[in-house]
Design an enzyme around this catalytic site. Sequence first.
Site, PDB file in Angstrom:
ATOM      1  CG  HIS A 120      -0.264  -0.432 -34.704  1.00 37.06           C
ATOM      2  ND1 HIS A 120      -1.508   0.007 -34.356  1.00 37.06           N
ATOM      3  CD2 HIS A 120      -0.288  -1.148 -35.964  1.00 37.06           C
ATOM      4  CE1 HIS A 120      -2.090  -0.021 -35.364  1.00 37.06           C
ATOM      5  NE2 HIS A 120      -1.689  -0.489 -36.501  1.00 37.06           N
ATOM      6  CD  GLU A 121       2.707  -1.715 -38.492  1.00 38.55           C
ATOM      7  OE1 GLU A 121       1.951  -2.543 -38.866  1.00 38.55           O
ATOM      8  OE2 GLU A 121       2.489  -0.618 -38.409  1.00 38.55           O
ATOM      9  CB  CYS A 128      -5.096   0.701 -37.825  1.00 42.84           C
ATOM     10  SG  CYS A 128      -4.680  -0.713 -38.756  1.00 42.84           S
ATOM     11  CG  LEU A 129      -2.376   2.619 -42.965  1.00 45.02           C
ATOM     12  CD1 LEU A 129      -1.235   2.330 -43.874  1.00 45.02           C
ATOM     13  CD2 LEU A 129      -2.800   4.014 -43.590  1.00 45.02           C
ATOM     14  CG  HIS A 174      -1.541  -5.261 -38.054  1.00 46.13           C
ATOM     15  ND1 HIS A 174      -3.058  -5.353 -38.448  1.00 46.13           N
ATOM     16  CD2 HIS A 174      -1.058  -3.962 -38.110  1.00 46.13           C
ATOM     17  CE1 HIS A 174      -3.258  -4.116 -38.205  1.00 46.13           C
ATOM     18  NE2 HIS A 174      -2.541  -3.172 -38.284  1.00 46.13           N
ATOM     19  N   GLY A 219       3.629   2.697 -40.847  1.00 49.62           N
ATOM     20  CA  GLY A 219       3.827   1.396 -40.927  1.00 49.62           C
ATOM     21  C   GLY A 219       2.924   0.364 -41.604  1.00 49.62           C
ATOM     22  CD  GLN A 259      -2.044  -2.983 -41.650  1.00 52.24           C
ATOM     23  OE1 GLN A 259      -0.828  -2.918 -41.500  1.00 52.24           O
ATOM     24  NE2 GLN A 259      -2.630  -2.121 -41.431  1.00 52.24           N
TER      25      GLN A 259
HETATM   26  O1  GNR Z   1      -0.077   4.945 -39.972  1.00 51.12           O
HETATM   27  C1  GNR Z   1      -0.021   4.566 -38.848  1.00 51.12           C
HETATM   28  N1  GNR Z   1       0.017   5.396 -37.860  1.00 51.12           N
HETATM   29  C2  GNR Z   1      -0.240   4.959 -36.480  1.00 51.12           C
HETATM   30  C3  GNR Z   1      -0.358   5.804 -35.705  1.00 51.12           C
HETATM   31  C4  GNR Z   1      -0.400   5.709 -33.894  1.00 51.12           C
HETATM   32  C5  GNR Z   1       0.058   4.305 -33.889  1.00 51.12           C
HETATM   33  C6  GNR Z   1       0.249   3.264 -34.712  1.00 51.12           C
HETATM   34  C7  GNR Z   1       0.332   3.592 -36.130  1.00 51.12           C
HETATM   35  S1  GNR Z   1       0.510   2.370 -37.170  1.00 51.12           S
HETATM   36  C8  GNR Z   1      -0.445   3.153 -38.522  1.00 51.12           C
HETATM   37  C9  GNR Z   1      -0.242   2.371 -39.854  1.00 51.12           C
HETATM   38  C10 GNR Z   1      -0.753   0.738 -39.699  1.00 51.12           C
HETATM   39  O2  GNR Z   1      -2.011   0.606 -39.549  1.00 51.12           O
HETATM   40  N2  GNR Z   1       0.054  -0.089 -39.453  1.00 51.12           N
HETATM   41  O3  GNR Z   1      -0.447  -1.348 -39.390  1.00 51.12           O
HETATM   42 NI    NI Z   2      -2.440  -1.066 -38.210  1.00 51.90          NI
END
Ligand code: GNR
Ligand code: NI
Length: 173
Positions: free
Chosen positions: A134-135, A92-93, A138, A46, A51
Site C-alpha cells: 500500500h505504501e 487510507c489516511l 503511494h 503506515g 501523503q
Molecule cells: O492506517 C492504515 N491502515 C491500513 C489498513 C489496511 C490496509 C492498508 C492500510 S495503510 C493505512 C495508512 C495509510 O494510509 N498509509 O498510506
Molecule cells: Ni494510504
Amino acid sequence: MTPLTILRYPDPRLHTVAKPVATVDARLRQLADAMFQTMYEAEGIGLAATQVDVHERLVVIDVSEGRNQPLVLINPEIVWASTETRIGDEGCLSVPGIYDGVERALAVKVEALDLDGQKQIHEAEGMLAVCIQHEMDHLIGKVFVEYLSPLKRNRIRTRMLKQKKDEEREAVR
Ligand code: GNR
Ligand code: NI
C-alpha cells in the site's frame, strides 16, 4: 510538535511519482520522525512521504499492537512477491472513512535502506506485507481506490469533495 498535514484524495499531488532519496542525513531522519508522529497521531499503520507532500521514496510503518515497532523504508524495492494473493479490506489516511477490498501478494521481500543508510532486506507477510505494498503504491502516485471500479471511485471522489466543503463551511462559521 504540530503534525504534518496529510493530503486527501482527490488531491492531485497524491499522484506525484517520488524520486529516490539521495542521502540519508539529519534532514531525512527529522522527516521520518515527523512522519511517525503524524502517523501515530492519526492512528495509521503506515505513512508514505507522498501523503505529506514530500516526493521522495520514504515510508514509515508500524503494524504492531503496542505501536512500538517502527519501521523505516528508504528507497524500497520489492525483490520478490508471492504469486499467491489475497483480497483484504484496506483504508487510507488520505481517504478517511473508506474501506474496500484490494488484492495483494500474500508475502513480499523488500530491500530498503534504514536510517543509517544500511541496506536491509525484510521478509513480510500478513498485515505488514499489505501495508508495504500500500505504501509503495503511494510512492508511485497510486491510491488504493484506483483498484476499485470507476463507479465506486467516483462515489468516493464525490463524498470526499463534499466532506471537504462541509469542513470549510464549518471552519468559517
Ligand atoms: O492506517 C492504515 N491502515 C491500513 C489498513 C489496511 C490496509 C492498508 C492500510 S495503510 C493505512 C495508512 C495509510 O494510509 N498509509 O498510506
Ligand atoms: Ni494510504
